[in-house]
Design a protein around this motif. Structure first.
Motif, PDB file in Angstrom:
ATOM      1  N   TYR A  56      42.282  24.313  47.694  1.00 60.73           N
ATOM      2  CA  TYR A  56      43.294  25.263  48.152  1.00 60.73           C
ATOM      3  C   TYR A  56      44.696  24.672  48.018  1.00 60.73           C
ATOM      4  CZ  TYR A  56      46.204  27.870  51.415  1.00 60.73           C
ATOM      5  OH  TYR A  56      47.238  28.580  51.977  1.00 60.73           O
ATOM      6  N   TRP A 108      47.459  30.571  43.016  1.00 62.24           N
ATOM      7  CA  TRP A 108      46.178  31.278  43.093  1.00 62.24           C
ATOM      8  C   TRP A 108      46.414  32.787  43.155  1.00 62.24           C
ATOM      9  CZ3 TRP A 108      43.056  28.096  41.372  1.00 62.24           C
ATOM     10  CH2 TRP A 108      42.759  26.844  41.911  1.00 62.24           C
ATOM     11  N   SER A 162      42.977  37.458  45.161  1.00 70.62           N
ATOM     12  CA  SER A 162      41.529  37.499  45.412  1.00 70.62           C
ATOM     13  C   SER A 162      40.983  36.094  45.659  1.00 70.62           C
ATOM     14  CB  SER A 162      40.812  38.146  44.228  1.00 70.62           C
ATOM     15  OG  SER A 162      41.098  37.432  43.023  1.00 70.62           O
ATOM     16  N   LEU A 163      41.408  35.119  44.823  1.00 72.14           N
ATOM     17  CA  LEU A 163      40.939  33.757  45.001  1.00 72.14           C
ATOM     18  C   LEU A 163      41.506  33.155  46.286  1.00 72.14           C
ATOM     19  CD1 LEU A 163      39.414  31.319  43.977  1.00 72.14           C
ATOM     20  CD2 LEU A 163      41.380  30.727  42.541  1.00 72.14           C
ATOM     21  N   TYR A 164      42.756  33.475  46.547  1.00 77.03           N
ATOM     22  CA  TYR A 164      43.396  32.988  47.776  1.00 77.03           C
ATOM     23  C   TYR A 164      42.620  33.474  49.007  1.00 77.03           C
ATOM     24  CZ  TYR A 164      47.080  32.212  51.271  1.00 77.03           C
ATOM     25  OH  TYR A 164      47.773  31.814  52.382  1.00 77.03           O
ATOM     26  N   THR A 216      39.531  34.478  49.131  1.00 73.74           N
ATOM     27  CA  THR A 216      38.190  33.881  49.170  1.00 73.74           C
ATOM     28  C   THR A 216      38.231  32.463  49.730  1.00 73.74           C
ATOM     29  OG1 THR A 216      37.530  35.206  47.261  1.00 73.74           O
ATOM     30  CG2 THR A 216      36.164  33.298  47.803  1.00 73.74           C
ATOM     31  N   LEU A 217      39.197  31.660  49.273  1.00 75.63           N
ATOM     32  CA  LEU A 217      39.314  30.294  49.780  1.00 75.63           C
ATOM     33  C   LEU A 217      39.622  30.290  51.274  1.00 75.63           C
ATOM     34  CD1 LEU A 217      41.296  28.615  46.854  1.00 75.63           C
ATOM     35  CD2 LEU A 217      38.953  28.125  47.559  1.00 75.63           C
ATOM     36  N   GLN A 219      37.651  43.638  41.438  1.00 78.57           N
ATOM     37  CA  GLN A 219      38.221  42.477  42.123  1.00 78.57           C
ATOM     38  C   GLN A 219      37.404  42.091  43.353  1.00 78.57           C
ATOM     39  OE1 GLN A 219      42.203  44.243  42.501  1.00 78.57           O
ATOM     40  NE2 GLN A 219      43.048  42.487  41.350  1.00 78.57           N
ATOM     41  N   MET A 239      35.625  38.627  43.994  1.00 76.38           N
ATOM     42  CA  MET A 239      35.765  37.831  45.220  1.00 76.38           C
ATOM     43  C   MET A 239      34.383  37.445  45.780  1.00 76.38           C
ATOM     44  SD  MET A 239      38.851  39.806  47.206  1.00 76.38           S
ATOM     45  CE  MET A 239      38.543  38.854  48.682  1.00 76.38           C
ATOM     46  N   LEU A 259      32.846  34.795  43.584  1.00 81.44           N
ATOM     47  CA  LEU A 259      33.478  33.506  43.834  1.00 81.44           C
ATOM     48  C   LEU A 259      33.025  32.924  45.176  1.00 81.44           C
ATOM     49  CD1 LEU A 259      35.477  31.369  42.884  1.00 81.44           C
ATOM     50  CD2 LEU A 259      37.311  32.674  43.986  1.00 81.44           C
ATOM     51  N   GLU A 260      32.895  33.799  46.167  1.00 82.62           N
ATOM     52  CA  GLU A 260      32.432  33.337  47.478  1.00 82.62           C
ATOM     53  C   GLU A 260      30.998  32.802  47.381  1.00 82.62           C
ATOM     54  OE1 GLU A 260      31.873  35.127  52.010  1.00 82.62           O
ATOM     55  OE2 GLU A 260      32.883  36.302  50.466  1.00 82.62           O
ATOM     56  N   LEU A 285      31.159  29.414  45.755  1.00 79.88           N
ATOM     57  CA  LEU A 285      31.652  28.349  46.616  1.00 79.88           C
ATOM     58  C   LEU A 285      30.677  28.014  47.754  1.00 79.88           C
ATOM     59  CD1 LEU A 285      35.431  29.360  46.917  1.00 79.88           C
ATOM     60  CD2 LEU A 285      34.464  27.448  45.624  1.00 79.88           C
TER      61      LEU A 285
END
Length: 966
Positions: A516, A523, A526-528, A530-531, A873, A877, A880-881, A884
C-alpha cells in the motif's frame, strides 16, 4: 417441543451454513470410520497374500491344523474313551469355531507296527520279515485314484482285511496284489489276515487332503476303510491302536482380521482339549499359518501406526474447518445471542439450543458417516498409486463395531468444536458485542499467545529427536521396534504446518502495508479500496487463510509422502538387485561328489585321514560361453559380475574380510541401475577412473574409515585357498549396486562403543585380473532389457538355449509384487483419500466463506455501484481481494507443504526397517502431482469467482440502499 421447532426453523433459515457444518462433521466421521474398516479390509488382504506367498515359497498348504495323540500302554477302555471324546470335540466344537470354512476334517488312525508273512507257503526263518502299520483316513476314497486293482471292502471278507497300498509299498513288501498275509505279533488277538487289493495314487497333485504330499508315509502301510478300522481295531481291539490325528483343511482365502482371533482361539482350545486327555510327550501340533499370523500382527501394528500418522494432518484440518464454519454461524447470530443474554436468558439456555442443533447434526453424521466410510474404502481398494485407480479384485469390506466406536469419538469431538464459539459468544452482552464490532482490528488470540512460535518449536524439537533416533537405528543395525517411538511424533507435521502458516500470517499485514505504501500515490480507486479492505480487516480473513494453508499444505504433503514412499520402494528393489535380471548358472567343474553316509568323512561316518582333511582342494571350473546371454530376446546389455563373499584383504598392517565384486567396467556401466545423485560423481566416472589400470580397485567408505586407507594405497586381496595378490585403491565410494553399508539387523552389540566397526565392507575390481591372478569361479550374469521387452520371450530363450541356470532374479516381477503389496496399497489409498478430502473440504470452505462475506457486504457493494463503479470493476476488486487472501494462502500452503514434506516425510521410513533402506530415503516430488494440485486449485478459484461474480451481478442498487436504511 416449541424449543425444538424453533431450532429446526433456525436451521432451515441458515440451511447453507448448517449443510456446510454437517458436511464437515460427516466427512470427519467418515474419515475416522474408514480407518478401522480399511484397516480390517487391507489387513485381511495382507494376511491372505502372506499365506499365498507362504504356499508358493514352501509348497505347503498353510490353511491346515494338525493335532495328534499317541498311545503307549493305556487300557482299551481309556483309548476308546479318549478317541470318542476327541472325535466329538473336533467335529462339533472345534470345526465350527475356526471362523473360516472347513473343507475337510480328516481323522487319521494308525495301529502299532506289526510283522507280517505270507499266509500260504513255507516260511524262511532266515529271510527278513517286513513290518507295516494298519491305517485309515476319513473320506480317503474321494481323494485317490486306482492305478490297479479295486477298492477294499468295509468289512472282513472271509476273515481277510482288504487294504490299499502305494506302488512303492508294494515294492517294499516284495509282493503282488491279492496276496494274503498273516500278521505275526504277540499283541494281536487271534489270527488276522490282510490282503492288498488295490494300488493307489493321488487324484490331484496339489490336494491339501494329504499332509505328506509325496505319500511317503504310506510306503509301509496298509490302508483300510475307516469303518473296518473302527470296528476291528478300536472297538474290537484286535490290533492295538498306536496313534490318532485330526487334520483340518481350511479355506484360508476366507481368513479376515475378524476371524483370525477365532482361528487362534480354536487352536488354543484344541491344544487344551488334547493335553487334558493325554500326556504332553504323546501329542503333536502342527499349524503352518501360526508363524505367518504372528508376523502379520507386527505388520498390522506398523500399518496402524502409519495410517494414523498420515491421517492426523487431515483430521486437524477438518477440525479447523468445523471451527471456522461454527464461528461463521455464531458470527451471524452473535447479535441475537447478545440480545438474549441482555434480556435475561441464562448462558446454559443459549448453549442448550445450539447443543441440541449440534446433537442433531452429529447424530446424523454418526449414523451415516461409517456407511460413507465403507464407500470410501471401496474406492481406496482400487488405488494403484497416488491418485491412480485401476480395476482390481475388490476388497472384502465389512462394517465393524470399531467404525461406529471411532465415529462416535469423531462426532463427539466435532460436537465440542461446534460449542466452543457458542460458549465464547455467550460471555458477551449486547454492550460488549457492540464494543467488539468497533474494535475489529484487535490481534487474534493465537498471535497474542504466540501459538505459532510454540507449534514451530515443538515440531522442530520433535523432528530433531526423531532424526536422532533414526540415525541410531541405522548405525546400530536395529529394527524400528527396538527404540520406543512416541506416537505424538506423527503429529509433528501438522504442528509444523499450523505453526508455519500462523507465523507467515503474522507477517502478512506488514507486507500489505508495504504494498500500500509503495503505490499509495498512483493506485486506482478499486485497488486502493481493496488494499484498505484487506489491510484493515485482516483479522477476519485469518480463519479462511489458515484453513486454506492447512488444506493445501496437507494436499502437497500427501502427494510428496505418497510419491516418496512409492519411489523409494522401487529404488530399494532396483538397487538391491542391480539390474533387470540376475542369472546364475552351474559351471562344469572337477568338484568330487559328496561322500555317501557312513563312509569316512561322510555324513554320519568317522573323520577322514589327517592328511586328507588338512588340505583344502581347489575346485577348477570351466567357463561357459558368455555370448549366448547377449543374444537372448529383448536383452539390450549384459555384464559379468563376480561376487565373492568374505574375501580376505590386508593393508597397512591390518586386514579383514569384505565382499569382492569383479566387473568389466564398460559392460557393467551399460547394464546396471544406479541413482545419479547417490555419489559425489556419476558411477560411470568411477568406472572410467579404474578402467585403464587392471590393478585398480574401488573400496567402500566403511572399509577406508575402519582400516585408515586412502587413494593410492596398496591392498592385497584373496580368499580361502587362494593366495592374496596386490591391488591399488583408485577410489572410495559410499554406495555401489547391491552393497548395503549399514550394519545388518541384529549384528551390533549396542554395549560396544565401537559398534560402527561391524559395518560391511566392499572391494570392486577388474574381473579379468581377478580371474587371471586369483581364480576362475562362477560369476553372475546381469541383464538390462530393452524398453517393453517380453519377459516370457526371455524365459523361452533361456529354456531353448539350454543354459544350466540355477537361479533367476526378476526385478520387474519384484517391482510388480511390491506395487501390489497390501502395505503399499494401504499407504497409497490413505494418502489419496486424505488429498481428495483436503481439496474437497477446501473448496466447500472457500466457497462458503466468500458467499457469506459477499452477503454481509451487500450494502457496501451497492454503494460502490451507486457511486459509479461498474460491475467489471467490482468483479476486478473481488478477484484482487481473492488474490490477496485466498491466492496468498494457497501460495503459502504450497510453500509450507513442500517444506513439511522435505523435513518430515523421511520420518515415515520408521514404518519400514531403516537399516535396510539403501539407497538412503529421500523426498521425491513429481511434476504430475503438482499439476494435478494446481489444476484443482485453479478450477476451485475460477469456479468460486464465477459464482461470486454471478451474485454480484444480481445485486440491485436500490435494494442495497433500502437495506442500509433499514
Amino acid at each position: 417441543m416449541a424449543l425444538f421447532i424453533m431450532i429446526i426453523r433456525k436451521m432451515v433459515q441458515n440451511k447453507w451454513l448448517v449443510a456446510s457444518m454437517f458436511f464437515g462433521i460427516l466427512m470427519t466421521v467418515a474419515l475416522v470410520g474408514t480407518m478401522p474398516i480399511y484397516s480390517e479390509a487391507i489387513l485381511s488382504r495382507m494376511l491372505v497374500k502372506d499365506l499365498q506367498t507362504f504356499q508358493e515359497d514352501r509348497n505347503l498348504y498353510p490353511g491346515t491344523h494338525w493335532s495328534s495323540i499317541g498311545f503307549y500302554n493305556e487300557s482299551p477302555e481309556k483309548r476308546l474313551k479318549v478317541l470318542s471324546e476327541l472325535d466329538d470335540f473336533m467335529a462339533n466344537e472345534a470345526s465350527p469355531s475356526f471362523g473360516i470354512p472347513v473343507k475337510e476334517l480328516v481323522t487319521e488312525r494308525r495301529s502299532k507296527s506289526f510283522v507280517f508273512v505270507p499266509a500260504v507257503g513255507v516260511e524262511d526263518q532266515n529271510k527278513s520279515k517286513p513290518s507295516a502299520t494298519l491305517r485309515s483316513f476319513t473320506d480317503f476314497n474321494d481323494h485317490i485314484v486306482l492305478e490297479d486293482g479295486r477298492l477294499p471292502s468295509d468289512t472282513p471278507v472271509d476273515g481277510v482285511y482288504e487294504a490299499l497300498v502305494t506302488s512303492k509299498a508294494l515294492g517294499n513288501f516284495k509282493t503282488v496284489l491279492d496276496t494274503v498275509f498273516e500278521i505275526q505279533d504277540e499283541r494281536v488277538q487271534g489270527t488276522i489276515l490282510i490282503k492288498p487289493v488295490g494300488i493307489i495314487a493321488k487324484k490331484d497333485d496339489d490336494d491339501p487332503f494329504f499332509r505328506n504330499a509325496a505319500l511317503t508315509d504310506l510306503n509301509s502301510a496298509f490302508v483300510v476303510s475307516e469303518k473296518l478300522f473302527n470296528q476291528e481295531v478300536i472297538l474290537g481291539n484286535k490290533i492295538p491302536v498306536a496313534f490318532s490325528g485330526w487334520y483340518f483343511v481350511l479355506d484360508y482365502n476366507k481368513m479376515e482380521l475378524r476371524n483370525v482371533y477365532d482361528f487362534l482361539g480354536t487352536d488354543e482350545k484344541i491344544r487344551s482339549a488334547v493335553l487334558k486327555r493325554i500326556v504332553i510327550y504323546q501329542t503333536e501340533f502342527v499349524v503352518p499359518a501360526l508363524d505367518t499370523i504372528s508376523k502379520y500382527f507386527e505388520r498390522a501394528k506398523q500399518l496402524g501406526k502409519l495410517m494414523w500418522s498420515l491421517n492426523v494432518p487431515v483430521l486437524i484440518m477438518l477440525g479447523f474447518y468445523m471451527f471456522m464454519v461454527s464461528n461463521l454461524i455464531i458470527s451471524r447470530q452473535r447479535n441475537e445471542i447478545a440480545i438474549l443474554r441482555s434480556r435475561g436468558a441464562a448462558r446454559w439456555q443459549v448453549i442448550s439450543s445450539f447443543a441440541i442443533e449440534g446433537l442433531i447434526l452429529c447424530g446424523l453424521a454418526f449414523v451415516l458417516g461409517p456407511l460413507l466410510g465403507m464407500m470410501l474404502t471401496k474406492v481406496l481398494g482400487a488405488s494403484n498409486g497416488f491418485l491412480e485407480f485401476i480395476q482390481r479384485t475388490s476388497m472384502t469390506v465389512r462394517m465393524n463395531s470399531d467404525a461406529y466406536l471411532f465415529g462416535s469419538i469423531a462426532a463427539g469431538v466435532s460436537f465440542i468444536m461446534m460449542l466452543i464459539p457458542v460458549i465464547l459468544a455467550t460471555r458477551v452482552t449486547i454492550v460488549g458485542h457492540k464494543q467488539q464490532l468497533a474494535r475489529s482490528m484487535k490481534m487474534p488470540f493465537w498471535h497474542k499467545a504466540f501459538l505459532d512460535v510454540l507449534a514451530l518449536a515443538i515440531s522442530i524439537y520433535g523432528l530433531y529427536t526423531f532424526e536422532k533416533r533414526l540415525k541410531d537405528l541405522q548405525a546400530l543395525g536395529l529394527n524400528s521396534d527396538d527404540l520406543n517411538i512416541d506416537p505424538l511424533q506423527f503429529i509433528m507435521p501438522a504442528l509444523f504446518i499450523v505453526g508455519s502458516g500462523l507465523l507467515l500470517l503474522r507477517l502478512y499485514p506488514y507486507v500489505l502495508r508495504l504494498i500500500y505504501w509503495i503505490g499509495r500515490k498512483f493506485w486506482p480507486p478499486s485497488l486502493y479500496a481493496t488494499l484498505i479492505q484487506v489491510g484493515r480487516s485482516s483479522s477476519q480473513y485469518q480463519f479462511l487463510m489458515i484453513f486454506l494453508i492447512m488444506t493445501i499444505a496437507v494436499g502437497v504433503f500427501s502427494a510428496g509422502a505418497a510419491r516418496t514412499l512409492n519411489a523409494n520402494t522401487e529404488d530399494r528393489i532396483r538397487y538391491a538387485n542391480g539390474a533387470d535380471f540376475i542369472i546364475e548358472s552351474r559351471w562344469p567343474n572337477d568338484e568330487p561328489p559328496p561322500l555317501p553316509p557312513g563312509s569316512p568323512g561322510g555324513f554320519g561316518g568317522g573323520s577322514a585321514p589327517e592328511t586328507a582333511s588338512s588340505v583344502t582342494k581347489v575346485i577348477h571350473y570351466l567357463e561357459p560361453s558368455f555370448d549366448p546371454y547377449t543374444s537372448l530376446p529383448g536383452v539390450e546389455h549384459a555384464a559379468k559380475v563376480f561376487v565373492k563373499k568374505n574375501a580376505n584383504f590386508s593393508a597397512a598392517n591390518d586386514g579383514g574380510t569384505a565382499t569382492l565384486i569383479g566387473i568389466d567396467t564398460n559392460d557393467f556401466g551399460n547394464t546396471t541401475w544406479f541413482p545419479e545423485d547417490l555419489l559425489d560423481y556419476h558411477i560411470n566416472d568411477y568406472l572410467n577412473l579404474m578402467a585403464p589400470d587392471s590393478r585398480a580397485v574401488l573400496i567402500s567408505k566403511t572399509l577406508a574409515d575402519q582400516k585408515g586407507l586412502k587413494q593410492g594405497d596398496s591392498i592385497n586381496i584373496g580368499w580361502t585357498g587362494i593366495a592374496t595378490q596386490p591391488f591399488v585403491v583408485f577410489g572410495i565410494i559410499d554406495y555401489f549396486p547391491t552393497f548395503n553399508p549399514n550394519p545388518a539387523v541384529g549384528s551390533v552389540n549396542t554395549a560396544n562403543a565401537k559398534a560402527a566397526a561391524s559395518a560391511p565392507m566392499l572391494i570392486v575390481g577388474h574381473l579379468s585380473r581377478i580371474q587371471f591372478q586369483l581364480g576362475l569361479e562362477p560369476y553372475q550374469v546381469w541383464l538390462k532389457m530393452k524398453e517393453g521387452a517380453s519377459t516370457a520371450e526371455l524365459y523361452d530363450g533361456i529354456s531353448n538355449g539350454k543354459f544350466n541356470v540355477t537361479s533367476i532374479v526378476n526385478t520387474k516381477e519384484m517391482l510388480g509384487k511390491a506395487k501390489n503389496d497390501p502395505f503399499l496399497l494401504a499407504l497409497n489409498g490413505v494418502l489419496t483419500l486424505g488429498f481428495i478430502i483436503s481439496i474437497l473440504v477446501s473448496f466447500v470452505g472457500f466457497l462458503l466463506y466468500w458467499i457469506l462475506s459477499l452477503k454481509g457486504r451487500t450494502l457496501q457493494n451497492g454503494i460502490m455501484r451507486a457511486i459509479g463503479l461498474s460491475l467489471r470493476q467490482l468483479i476486478g476488486m473481488l478477484a484482487l481481494e481473492q488474490l490477496l487472501t485466498s491466492g496468498v494462502a494457497i501460495m503459502i500452503g504450497v510453500l509450507v507443504g513442500n517444506i513439511t514434506s522435505i523435513l518430515f516425510v523421511p520420518n515415515f521410513q520408521i514404518a519400514f526397517n531403516p537399516s535396510s533402506l539403501v539407497p538412503p530415503f529421500k523426498v521425491i516430488f513429481e511434476a504430475m502431482d503438482f499439476t494435478r494440485l494446481y489444476t484443482i486449485v485453479f478450477i476451485m478459484l475460477l469456479l468460486g469467482l464465477g459464482i461470486l461474480s454471478y451474485m454480484l451481478s444480481r445485486i440491485r442498487v436500490h435494494q442495497a440502499l433500502k437495506l442500509g436504511e433499514d
